[in-house]
Motif scaffolding. Structure first.
Motif, short mmCIF file in Angstrom:
data_model
loop_
_atom_site.label_atom_id
_atom_site.label_comp_id
_atom_site.label_asym_id
_atom_site.label_seq_id
_atom_site.Cartn_x
_atom_site.Cartn_y
_atom_site.Cartn_z
N ARG A 185 0.81 -1.23 0.00
CA ARG A 185 0.00 0.00 0.00
C ARG A 185 0.84 1.27 0.00
NH1 ARG A 185 -3.30 2.26 5.07
NH2 ARG A 185 -1.19 3.04 5.45
N ASP A 186 1.94 1.30 0.79
CA ASP A 186 2.75 2.51 0.85
C ASP A 186 4.15 2.21 1.36
OD1 ASP A 186 3.14 3.17 3.84
OD2 ASP A 186 0.98 2.93 3.74
N ALA A 187 5.04 3.16 1.13
CA ALA A 187 6.37 3.18 1.75
C ALA A 187 6.49 4.50 2.49
CB ALA A 187 7.46 3.05 0.69
N HIS A 188 7.19 4.52 3.61
CA HIS A 188 7.27 5.75 4.39
C HIS A 188 8.64 5.91 5.04
CE1 HIS A 188 5.07 2.54 6.60
NE2 HIS A 188 6.02 2.74 7.49
N LEU A 189 9.03 7.17 5.21
CA LEU A 189 10.25 7.57 5.89
C LEU A 189 9.87 8.52 7.01
CD1 LEU A 189 12.53 8.38 2.81
CD2 LEU A 189 12.64 6.32 4.23
N GLY A 190 10.57 8.42 8.15
CA GLY A 190 10.24 9.29 9.26
C GLY A 190 11.46 9.68 10.07
N ALA A 191 11.33 10.83 10.77
CA ALA A 191 12.38 11.30 11.66
C ALA A 191 11.72 11.91 12.88
CB ALA A 191 13.28 12.32 10.98
N ARG A 192 12.27 11.63 14.05
CA ARG A 192 11.77 12.21 15.31
C ARG A 192 12.92 12.87 16.06
NH1 ARG A 192 9.07 8.15 17.52
NH2 ARG A 192 7.09 8.96 16.74
#
Length: 285
Positions: free
Chosen positions: A232-239
């Protein structure tokens, strides 16, 4: 000081496994707790071109017996091994209305509250808020399943979660797979975490959120569309966590999501790539 727990923002997007805090051995009967409030800017729904601004509660609690509450997720750490984490997991998935946004536990819409108090409301605003007019409302869903994490090093881990209960008929299922870099230090007060992952769903989940039935097509502006299961999707994240004081922390989160497969080809997908940003201040009890 105890190991800094990862803060998970309620209503945040991204992999459910990334919302599970790292196991934190504590004396029996003790707990570690953060609570706070912030603001989030996010698409009204996955693939929407319109955005919504919402108040964002922050909550994370972990008890010495392994039970944790992290944002809109709750679970239990069952493993005692230092490189493996697993256990049951519950998450709350916000609903979707004709405006494309959920109600209740996914945050208090600031822009919605302002617009509701402003008279008269312009017709183009009403049209933009009812972009999914004619589609079935999807209520808030509680998903149940489990999670597993494998530490490659003390700061790198692979994660997975499998959850069921999403969609109109609660027969949707989601598999989240990803990799995460935990709390890299930048000076004495700053920690940055990075994550990347993919979401795989079954046909029932994808059809609920990206499909258009014949009945919906007859009463909406969308053509009928069958969304199949798969990636469904690919995602990148940063916190980024900034320790302002031993008891106070500012936590900010950024995530980019790219729709793939049937979801990306859906007539509901106005944008293939969406950005979600949030910031909140939290107090440690």
């Amino acid at each position: 000081m105890k190991k800094l727990l990862l803060i998970a923002l309620s209503a945040g997007c991204g992999a459910a496994w990334a919302q599970t805090p790292a196991a934190n051995p504590m004396p029996d009967g003790s707990r570690d707790m953060y609570a706070g409030l912030g603001v989030q800017s996010a698409p009204r729904y996955a693939g929407a071109s319109g955005r919504r601004l919402a108040a964002l509660p922050v909550l994370q609690v972990e008890w010495s017996n392994g039970v944790f509450v992290s944002g809109m997720s709750a679970g239990i750490h069952l493993s005692s091994a230092p490189t493996v984490e697993f256990g049951p997991l519950l998450t709350v998935l916000p609903g979707r209305d004709e405006a494309g946004s959920g109600r209740g536990m996914d945050g208090v819409g600031i822009t919605e509250a302002f617009n509701a108090a402003s008279e008269p409301v312009e017709k183009n605003l009403l049209a933009s808020r009812a972009r999914l007019d004619g589609l079935d409302h999807i209520g808030l869903r509680v998903q149940a399943g489990g999670f597993a994490n494998l530490y490659l090093t003390p700061r790198w881990r692979l994660g997975a979660s499998l959850l069921g209960g999403s969609g109109r008929e609660r027969d949707g299922a989601r598999l989240e797979l990803g990799v995460q870099r935990l709390a890299a230090p930048f000076g004495e007060r700053h920690r940055v975490s990075l994550a990347a992952g993919i979401t795989v769903v079954n046909r029932h989940d994808n059809q609920s959120y990206f499909g258009v039935s014949r009945e919906e097509a007859a009463r909406s502006r969308f053509a009928a569309y069958d969304a199949g299961g798969g990636l469904r999707d690919a995602h990148l994240g940063a916190r980024w966590n900034w320790t302002l004081h031993p008891s106070w922390m500012l936590t900010s989160n950024l995530q980019v999501q790219r729709l793939l497969g049937s979801a990306n080809r859906s007539p509901l997908a106005e944008r293939s790539t969406n950005l979600t940003v949030s910031t909140a201040i939290a107090y440690r009890f």
